[in-house]
Scaffold this active site. Structure first.
Site: not given
Ligand code: NAG
Ligand code: NAG
Ligand code: NAG
Ligand code: NAG
Ligand code: NAG
Ligand code: NAG
Ligand code: NAG
Ligand code: NAG
Ligand code: NAG
Length: 893
Positions: A306-308, A310
């Site tokens: 994931t993005d941070w 997210a």
């Protein structure tokens, strides 16, 4: 128990140091998030109504990794290890330990029995973020402007060498999405330009370079992160969902996913999903995107993270194909709560997440670790992204933490300053140069204007993650940055080089200046953007406030200088296009130099060009329109809507030059435009047919086998707290207080379309990157370039494809498909360049056939245009006759 006060203190700390939260009301979040914690299985497919025709269909199950030949050995090694892992070890590797719970911006748990440490994930795409003694390279956009594949590789190699030197396992770059659909979009500068082919080569050369060092590269952000505002879910979910990028299937394939195919083709180890939704389903759990497109059609063998912050659901993201949760916390960090970690243990014990899926996650992670040789003498992190101090808390997020050696200040710069300078210089794009005003004599009387020429008086790293626009703009702002080890300001370099320099550092034109006839004015202006967690001068990441206008009244400064001086040179440092109409046609504005975002070598790289030590050879990686309104309104920044902002890519394939060409709009400066101090001619142009055209690619091969493990649910005791274990407060572990109490007898409502039988293998797939035949070379084009001028220089040759006129697919008039750059050619020197046109380059994505289709025609040719910008296309070769000719009317205005 956690108090609101400590949470607020930490939140403020995280907000100011890492800038990851953009929540308006912390206290309310804490309450609601805790209530929600037990049932975090956010809606998995479409979350909200999106416009008709934009769909996020279910695609299950996750294709297992390991069936591609080039990964066989790594998967075999991984399978041996994973077969022996306990549930706790498996869960450990998939889950981040929490924000500020380790030295790097992301840290996984470990499996030390097998020699696998906590893996270190660290930004950025242009340097090792938040540390010391590392190079601040030119940004992606500058690198794209070089149109030089060898330099793209060299930068990637140097980045990888620095990452390894600091002990980074997984480097969070390159950025190849956003693509630059929106000129105002905040993070376009991290990538290589507003074209999928330029972006694709920029990304894949960077990856090859990085991974040659054993570092795992991460391409991001998959996908559709074209604007910054409203990109994240505001917790609790549903208060306001992340923006939905609504993208049709063909546009997804031919524009936004294209560079990701290239990245997977060259074996990238990791993919990061983006914050936004696509077609109403969050990218971190969009099964069509992760299971369907990335892992099945594109044959991706590495890990998806994931993005941070997210991640929005635990079971949902696991089923949709996510392999690693970063930084591990649920969407409100520092509570010790997670969607995975201990809760992934629960989901496996209760039978809801199939053990097969967890095994595949871990196998992908361990196989990737082996694929890049990280089992052999790979260094541990020797720095901390949390502090510059030599010692400090190991886990700042824990409040009470053991003390560690935090920074060893390892100098990883090597000779990379010269790599950085070469790229910054070669990216410099000369857009206008009337009467050969440039290059300058070192004896010229120079009057320099604009605070942009000097360093930020408060210090080159004064603003956290470069979140201010004071002084020379070497990079945009946000997580895609690095600390400068030094910043060579243009004014210092100019003073070193030229004999007679006067500097006026104000952004307002000084009064009482007398211009003498020989004086030359150089005016520095800029335009900045970055990531949404910072607002800079009213711009929320995107250039929503400034528009495509230079900051700090730059237009007025140029106009005032032009009113006074007969010769004015404008130098622009910018994240993307700015409109130059307010002054470009003023008679004294003789030269315009776009130096993009040069990083630490801003000064020398510029004087290399200004004083003629090198001839400029950069080319615009985007178009500069006469007015922003030349573009359709759909590519503007989308504003607030209750619940969920909808961003519909209704312009389809028509962005940047593709749109301008279709609509007959002449830009001020065309995509690819860039002047030289010398001239070049092109001769001996030949087109060679290599592979006969066929409408469809040859059938793909069947998938190879994947590791097989026992499917018996492991004993619950595997995730019981080890006896005597001393846990760090709020650190995320795989352990449960009472695992034996978890029963697998309860029904779970799986998402619509969920199945465990594998999908039929997609025809468009077959290997990493898709059907390998997509990379078959159909034609080569060779061109001899001769330097016909009087100074040395480099020329770039670009090939644009025009589809047969009887094709039934609505397709942009011309599209870039390959480019090559000469070495430095001395006057009269020449070199023959060969460009390739692959099956994919000639194909369109047929949404009915779900395959790449060449619109083969027996009467109408493909036309391959050869030139150095979209504006100077007069040479072309035709596919049917193989004939090439010069002096043809341009296909576009
Ligand atoms: C895995 O377990 C088997 C049998 O218990 C053992 O022979 C093998 O060496 C183990 N492999 C590793 C990598 O620990
Ligand atoms: C999981 O990782 C943590 C460190 O992040 C470590 O303390 C723990 O021992 C690991 N568990 C196992 C089973 O290896
Ligand atoms: C299994 O555990 C997960 C994680 O706690 C939970 O989301 C899911 O609903 C559980 N399944 C059942 C059937 O209770
Ligand atoms: C670089 O490392 C040296 C020690 O090798 C240290 O003294 C110096 O402070 C470091 N530079 C920065 C900017 O931290
Ligand atoms: C170039 O120089 C010539 C001679 O000085 C002058 O007449 C002409 O106007 C100049 N052109 C431009 C575009 O500056
Ligand atoms: C710079 O040029 C001006 C104008 O020709 C002259 O008056 C001045 O003396 C020069 N300064 C130096 C340091 O050469
Ligand atoms: C670009 O192409 C034009 C037309 O072929 C040519 O005149 C010019 O010299 C080229 N410029 C550069 C910088 O290569
Ligand atoms: C699970 O659901 C199915 C179908 O709704 C039902 O037949 C079955 O009895 C349920 N099992 C349990 C243990 O609730
Ligand atoms: C190339 O295009 C530019 C416009 O971008 C134009 O000014 C220039 O004259 C063209 N050069 C040639 C050789 O056609």
């Amino acid at each position: 128990m956690l108090t609101f006060n400590s949470y607020l203190v930490l939140s403020a700390f995280v907000h100011s140091t890492l800038g990851l939260i953009q929540t308006p009301n912390f206290a309310a979040d804490v309450i609601r998030t805790q209530q929600l914690e037990a049932s975090w299985d956010a809606t998995i497919e479409k979350r909200d109504d999106v416009p008709a025709g934009y769909v996020a269909p279910p695609y299950y199950p996750t294709p297992k990794g390991g069936w591609v030949g080039s990964w066989t050995d790594s998967y075999a090694k991984a399978a041996k290890v994973v077969a022996n892992m306990t549930l706790a070890e498996k869960v450990n590797l998939t889950s981040g330990t929490g924000l500020l719970m380790g030295p790097c911006v992301g840290n996984t748990g470990s499996a030390l029995r097998f020699g696998i440490p906590n893996l270190c994930l660290q930004d950025s795409a242009l340097g090792i973020a938040a540390t010391d003694n590392a190079t601040a390279f030119p940004a992606g956009i500058t690198t794209g402007a070089t149109f030089n594949k060898a330099l793209m590789y060299a930068r990637g190699y140097a980045l990888g060498e620095e990452a390894r030197g600091k002990g980074v396992n997984i480097q969070l770059g390159p950025t190849i999405g956003p693509l630059g659909r929106k000129p105002r979009g905040g993070r376009g500068w991290e990538g290589f330009g507003a074209d999928p082919v330029l972006q694709g080569f920029g990304g894949s050369e960077t990856i090859k370079g990085m991974q040659a060092n054993g570092v795992i590269a991460t391409v991001k952000h998959f996908i559709g992160n074209e604007q910054e505002m409203y990109r994240m879910d505001i917790p609790p979910h549903g208060l306001m969902k992340a923006i939905s990028s609504n993208i049709d299937d063909r546009t997804l394939h031919e524009l936004y996913a294209w560079p990701f195919m290239d990245a997977i083709k060259v074996g990238v180890g990791a993919v990061m999903t983006s914050y936004n939704d696509v077609n109403g389903s969050a990218c971190s759990q969009n099964s069509k995107l992760i299971n369907g497109i990335l892992k099945d059609e594109f044959g991706f063998q590495g890990l998806v993270m994931t993005d941070w912050l997210a991640q929005i659901g635990g079971v949902s993201s696991a089923l949709a194909g996510l392999d690693m949760a970063m930084p591990g916390d649920g969407n409100t960090p520092l509570l010790g709560l997670a969607y995975w970690a201990y809760d992934l243990s629960t989901s496996v014990l209760n039978g809801t997440v199939p053990l097969e899926r967890l095994n595949d996650m871990v196998t992908r992670i361990v196989a990737t670790w082996y694929q890049f040789g990280q089992d052999q003498d790979y260094p541990l992190p020797n720095f901390s992204a949390n502090t510059a101090d030599p010692t400090g808390p190991c886990y700042p997020g824990a409040l009470i933490s053991p003390t560690c050696v935090t920074n060893e200040y390892v100098n990883v710069q090597g000779n990379h300053a010269s790599v950085a300078r070469n790229i910054s210089r070669e990216g410099i794009t000369l857009l206008k140069n009337d009467n050969n005003t440039l290059p300058l004599s070192t004896q010229a009387v120079l009057k320099i204007f604009g605070s942009e020429a000097q360093n930020n008086p408060a210090g080159m790293n004064a603003c956290n993650q470069r979140s201010c626009d004071t002084g020379i703009l070497g990079m945009g702002w946000g997580s895609g940055t690095a600390n400068y080890p030094y910043l060579d300001a243009p004014i210092d370099a100019i003073k070193r080089k030229a004999a007679n320099v006067t500097y006026y550092s104000s952004d307002s034109f000084p009064s009482g200046i007398t211009a003498l006839s020989g004086d030359i004015a150089i005016v520095f202006i800029n335009s900045d953007s970055g990531e949404n967690q910072y607002t800079v001068e009213g711009n929320h990441g995107d250039r929503d406030a400034s528009g495509l206008v230079s900051w700090h009244n730059g237009d007025a400064l140029v106009q005032a200088a032009a009113a006074k001086y007969a010769t004015v040179i404008v130098v622009v440092h910018t994240v993307g296009p700015i409109v130059v109409e307010p002054w470009i046609n003023l008679p004294s504005v003789k030269s315009l130099v776009f130096a993009h975002l040069p990083g630490q070598e801003a000064g020398n790289s510029l004087t290399d060009i200004l004083f003629g030590d090198y001839s400029p050879s950069g080319h615009l990686p985007y178009s500069i329109p006469v007015a922003e309104s030349d573009y359709p309104s759909s590519i503007g920044i989308v504003g607030f809507e209750f619940f969920q902002v909808q961003d519909t890519f209704s312009e389809g394939l028509y962005i940047d030059y593709r749109y301008l060409n279709k609509n007959g709009i002449t830009p001020r400066y065309a995509f690819g435009h860039g002047l030289s101090y010398t001239t070049f001619s092109k001769s001996s142009i030949t087109l060679t047919a290599v592979t006969p055209l066929s409408t469809l690619p040859p059938a793909r091969a069947a998938k190879g086998s994947t590791p097989v493990y026992s499917t018996a649910i492991p004993p619950a005791s595997e995730v019981a707290w080890p006896t005597g274990f001393s846990a760090i407060w709020r650190y995320l572990y795989p352990y449960l207080d009472d695992p034996a109490s978890i029963s697998s007898a309860i029904n779970f409502t799986y998402p619509v379309g969920y199945q465990t039988t594998p999908q039929p293998a997609p025809a468009a797939g077959g290997d990493e990157g898709g059907n390998p035949a997509l990379w078959d070379v159909m034609f080569t084009l060779s061109v001899t370039v001769t330097n016909t001028g009087s100074v040395a220089g480099k020329d770039t040759v670009m090939a644009f494809v025009q589809y047969p006129s009887d094709s039934s697919y609505d397709t942009p008039i011309i599209q870039l498909r390959d480019f090559e750059k000469t070495d430095t050619l001395a006057p009269q020197g020449s070199q023959t360049l060969t460009l390739s046109l692959t099956r994919r380059d000639l194909s369109v994505w047929d949404t009915t056939k779900q395959n790449w289709v060449i619109p083969v025609s027996s009467s109408e040719p493909f036309v391959f245009w050869v030139g150095n910008s979209t504006a100077n296309l007069t040479i072309a070769c035709e596919s049917l006759s193989k004939a090439c000719s010069a002096g043809r009317p341009s296909p576009v205005v």
